[in-house]
Design a protein around this motif. Structure first.
Motif, PDB file in Angstrom:
ATOM      1  N   GLY A 403       0.788  -1.285   0.160  1.00  0.00           N
ATOM      2  CA  GLY A 403      -0.045   0.033  -0.038  1.00  0.00           C
ATOM      3  C   GLY A 403       0.852   1.475   0.107  1.00  0.00           C
ATOM      4  O   GLY A 403       0.229   2.317   0.054  1.00  0.00           O
ATOM      5  N   ARG A 404       2.144   0.988  -0.222  1.00  0.00           N
ATOM      6  CA  ARG A 404       2.996   2.261  -0.038  1.00  0.00           C
ATOM      7  C   ARG A 404       3.840   2.620  -1.326  1.00  0.00           C
ATOM      8  O   ARG A 404       4.672   3.234  -1.177  1.00  0.00           O
ATOM      9  CB  ARG A 404       4.122   2.339   1.217  1.00  0.00           C
ATOM     10  N   THR A 405       3.304   1.977  -2.316  1.00  0.00           N
ATOM     11  CA  THR A 405       4.228   2.150  -3.651  1.00  0.00           C
ATOM     12  C   THR A 405       3.272   2.676  -4.777  1.00  0.00           C
ATOM     13  O   THR A 405       2.017   2.440  -4.545  1.00  0.00           O
ATOM     14  CB  THR A 405       4.876   0.727  -4.112  1.00  0.00           C
ATOM     15  N   ILE A 406       3.641   3.086  -5.712  1.00  0.00           N
ATOM     16  CA  ILE A 406       2.954   3.495  -6.881  1.00  0.00           C
ATOM     17  C   ILE A 406       2.174   2.736  -7.438  1.00  0.00           C
ATOM     18  O   ILE A 406       1.115   2.915  -7.985  1.00  0.00           O
ATOM     19  CB  ILE A 406       3.908   4.346  -7.958  1.00  0.00           C
ATOM     20  N   CYS A 407       2.821   1.453  -7.878  1.00  0.00           N
ATOM     21  CA  CYS A 407       2.030   0.324  -8.473  1.00  0.00           C
ATOM     22  C   CYS A 407       1.917  -1.016  -7.370  1.00  0.00           C
ATOM     23  O   CYS A 407       2.240  -0.782  -6.338  1.00  0.00           O
ATOM     24  CB  CYS A 407       2.628  -0.185  -9.774  1.00  0.00           C
ATOM     25  N   ALA A 408       1.290  -1.970  -7.758  1.00  0.00           N
ATOM     26  CA  ALA A 408       0.952  -3.037  -6.827  1.00  0.00           C
ATOM     27  C   ALA A 408       2.087  -4.173  -6.917  1.00  0.00           C
ATOM     28  O   ALA A 408       2.030  -5.053  -6.167  1.00  0.00           O
ATOM     29  CB  ALA A 408      -0.092  -3.591  -7.692  1.00  0.00           C
ATOM     30  N   LEU A 409       3.244  -3.850  -7.400  1.00  0.00           N
ATOM     31  CA  LEU A 409       4.437  -4.691  -7.342  1.00  0.00           C
ATOM     32  C   LEU A 409       4.746  -5.051  -5.868  1.00  0.00           C
ATOM     33  O   LEU A 409       5.144  -5.776  -5.366  1.00  0.00           O
ATOM     34  CB  LEU A 409       5.477  -4.369  -8.126  1.00  0.00           C
ATOM     35  N   GLY A 410       4.890  -3.928  -5.012  1.00  0.00           N
ATOM     36  CA  GLY A 410       5.021  -3.964  -3.785  1.00  0.00           C
ATOM     37  C   GLY A 410       4.080  -4.840  -3.003  1.00  0.00           C
ATOM     38  O   GLY A 410       4.575  -5.496  -2.174  1.00  0.00           O
ATOM     39  N   ASP A 411       2.915  -4.871  -3.269  1.00  0.00           N
ATOM     40  CA  ASP A 411       1.819  -5.562  -2.679  1.00  0.00           C
ATOM     41  C   ASP A 411       2.086  -7.076  -3.189  1.00  0.00           C
ATOM     42  O   ASP A 411       2.023  -8.013  -2.356  1.00  0.00           O
ATOM     43  CB  ASP A 411       0.579  -5.135  -3.190  1.00  0.00           C
ATOM     44  N   ALA A 412       2.722  -7.160  -4.318  1.00  0.00           N
ATOM     45  CA  ALA A 412       2.620  -8.656  -4.723  1.00  0.00           C
ATOM     46  C   ALA A 412       3.847  -9.304  -4.161  1.00  0.00           C
ATOM     47  O   ALA A 412       3.942 -10.725  -4.231  1.00  0.00           O
ATOM     48  CB  ALA A 412       3.056  -8.388  -6.411  1.00  0.00           C
ATOM     49  N   ALA A 413       5.126  -8.565  -3.829  1.00  0.00           N
ATOM     50  CA  ALA A 413       5.921  -9.127  -2.974  1.00  0.00           C
ATOM     51  C   ALA A 413       5.616  -9.497  -1.588  1.00  0.00           C
ATOM     52  O   ALA A 413       6.124 -10.310  -1.037  1.00  0.00           O
ATOM     53  CB  ALA A 413       7.267  -8.137  -3.167  1.00  0.00           C
ATOM     54  N   ALA A 414       4.966  -8.495  -1.022  1.00  0.00           N
ATOM     55  CA  ALA A 414       4.583  -8.574   0.357  1.00  0.00           C
ATOM     56  C   ALA A 414       3.580  -9.517   0.665  1.00  0.00           C
ATOM     57  O   ALA A 414       3.608 -10.414   1.725  1.00  0.00           O
ATOM     58  CB  ALA A 414       3.749  -7.133   0.982  1.00  0.00           C
ATOM     59  N   MET A 415       2.388  -9.834  -0.218  1.00  0.00           N
ATOM     60  CA  MET A 415       1.475 -10.780   0.185  1.00  0.00           C
ATOM     61  C   MET A 415       1.654 -12.050   0.059  1.00  0.00           C
ATOM     62  O   MET A 415       1.444 -13.042   1.327  1.00  0.00           O
ATOM     63  CB  MET A 415       0.119 -10.679  -0.850  1.00  0.00           C
TER      64      MET A 415
END
Length: 443
Positions: A403-415
């Motif tokens: 939830g703290r990045t421009i796109c969803a790659l951060g979420d994709a790594a965290a989930m």
């Protein structure tokens, strides 16, 4: 409804009586003549009135797609007809239509099979979408590591142009649509739609800040609609047979069929097109069941970015957006990664975490730094150097990325990290405490 499986170049496809996107299974019957023999381009003729009928207005086409319940097949699952309605039809300048065939997530391989085995269904679907949204120029952005499929799509485009199905004054009805293929460079981040647009413009593939969204500021700053390969490919059947018929193939809010890319520890990995809402147990049976008779341990149901689900949970699920979300994961692109009881979940997560830290574009600090942290912590746990507080650290770092990045790659790594630790914590704790894996070696 009857199902069967047929082999094609080492890949197996679940066959459903209707609709059928992956129709050409041997790689030879992809030509325009083959597609036309199956009713290809009849939907385009129908909306343009080139079949002797009265044609359809753009508004009628969009209404039919809305009725079908078709949701984006690239991962987000956003209602397609609603997305198409966002395009400003009265915009006085150029507008664009873009197909996202940048399929780069581990476990996904359906879109390249559509381009390889049935490219004309994608071309027809894009032409119908262009008519509905009043766009005259389109691009299909194809992942950089599937060059043969790019070449095949180019051949199909040449066939369509020669037959008057693309270009100016299509079928003599005054409709113009120019469609081009664009070859990407293999970057996973370019699957994010605004990074794709940046790449298509010849720039570094990095996501854009939002708002503005592509429907108002897209390719070259003009209104643009982006949909997935499978999404466009579902449209001709919907137009030929009606949105209600497509909806009834699946289940409420999850209309039609879905292509599932099944990989991992199954007897017959491959693509299977089945109705939305098909029980996972039935999909697993289509894929030949578990390889070597091993027990099912876990499933990643929607590509490597989706949270993992243990066997006890996934066996009660049906394969649709709502059921998988209720279980705590995502249907995503429909890439089903099956893991048996010999798989070390720490080692599996280490591999996934490496992928995301490698593919981060580096634009956002939480993702650029955080994905590296996640991989290094999981790496040391796997290699016998784990610490007592590492599991809490993994959850903390994940929470500070999501939830703290421009796109969803951060979420994709965290989930994946949070779900692996949640459902298989005992394995991680065993690695930390005993410096070894609790799963016995299997050869």
């Amino acid at each position: 409804m009857n199902f069967s499986s047929t082999g094609a170049e080492g890949c197996f496809h679940g066959r459903h009586i209707s609709p059928q996107i992956l129709a050409d299974l041997d790689g030879r019957n992809w030509r325009l003549t083959d597609y036309a023999a199956r009713g290809g381009y009849d939907a385009l003729r129908k909306i343009l009135g080139a079949d002797g009928g009265g044609g359809m207005t753009p508004e009628q086409v969009i209404a039919e797609v809305k009725l079908s319940g078709l949701r984006g097949r690239g991962g987000a699952g956003f209602p397609t007809g609603l997305k198409w309605s966002f395009m400003p039809r009265q915009f006085p300048g150029q507008k664009y239509l873009v197909c996202n065939t940048d399929e780069g997530e581990p476990g996904t391989f359906k879109d390249r099979d559509i381009v390889r085995f049935n490219p004309h269904i994608l071309i027809e679907g894009m032409a119908i979408a262009a008519y509905a949204m009043g766009t005259t120029v389109g691009y299909n952005y194809i992942h950089g590591e599937v060059f043969e499929d790019y070449e095949r799509f180019e051949e199909a485009l040449d066939e369509a142009r020669a037959a008057g199905l693309l270009g100016d004054n299509i079928l003599g009805r005054g409709f113009n649509f120019q469609l081009h293929a664009a070859h990407g460079f293999g970057a996973y981040i370019c699957g994010e739609e605004t990074a794709l647009l940046e790449s298509l413009e010849g720039k570094k593939g990095q996501p854009r800040f939002k708002p503005q969204f592509p429907a108002s500021f897209g390719l070259y700053g003009k209104p643009t609609t982006i949909s997935n390969t499978e999404t466009f490919s579902a449209v001709p059947w919907i137009i030929r047979n009606g949105g209600q018929a497509y909806l009834e193939v699946g289940k409420p809010n999850n209309g039609g069929t879905k292509i599932y890319s099944v990989s991992g520890d199954v007897a017959r990995p491959g693509n299977y097109e089945v109705p939305m809402g098909t029980p996972f147990a039935q999909l697993l049976e289509l894929a030949g069941g578990m390889r070597d008779g091993r027990a099912l341990k876990a499933v990643i149901p929607g590509g490597s970015s989706a949270p993992v689900l243990p066997a006890s949970v996934i066996m009660d699920c049906t394969m649709d957006y709502d059921s998988i979300a209720k279980a705590g994961s995502m249907l995503g692109s429909g890439a089903v990664i099956v893991l048996n009881d010999t798989r070390c979940m720490v080692k599996s997560l280490e591999r996934l975490s490496y992928f995301y830290q490698h593919e981060s574009c580096g634009q956002c600090t939480p993702c650029r730094e955080g994905t590296g942290w996640l991989w290094r912590v999981v790496h040391r746990i796997e290699h016998g150097q784990g610490r007592a507080d590492d599991l809490d650290l993994l959850n903390s770092v994940s929470d500070n990325i999501a939830g703290r990045t421009i796109c969803a790659l951060g979420d994709a790594a965290a989930m994946p990290v949070k779900s692996f630790v949640k459902h298989f914590r005992a394995e991680f704790e065993h690695h930390v405490e005993h410096k070894t894996c609790m799963v016995p070696a299997y050869f």
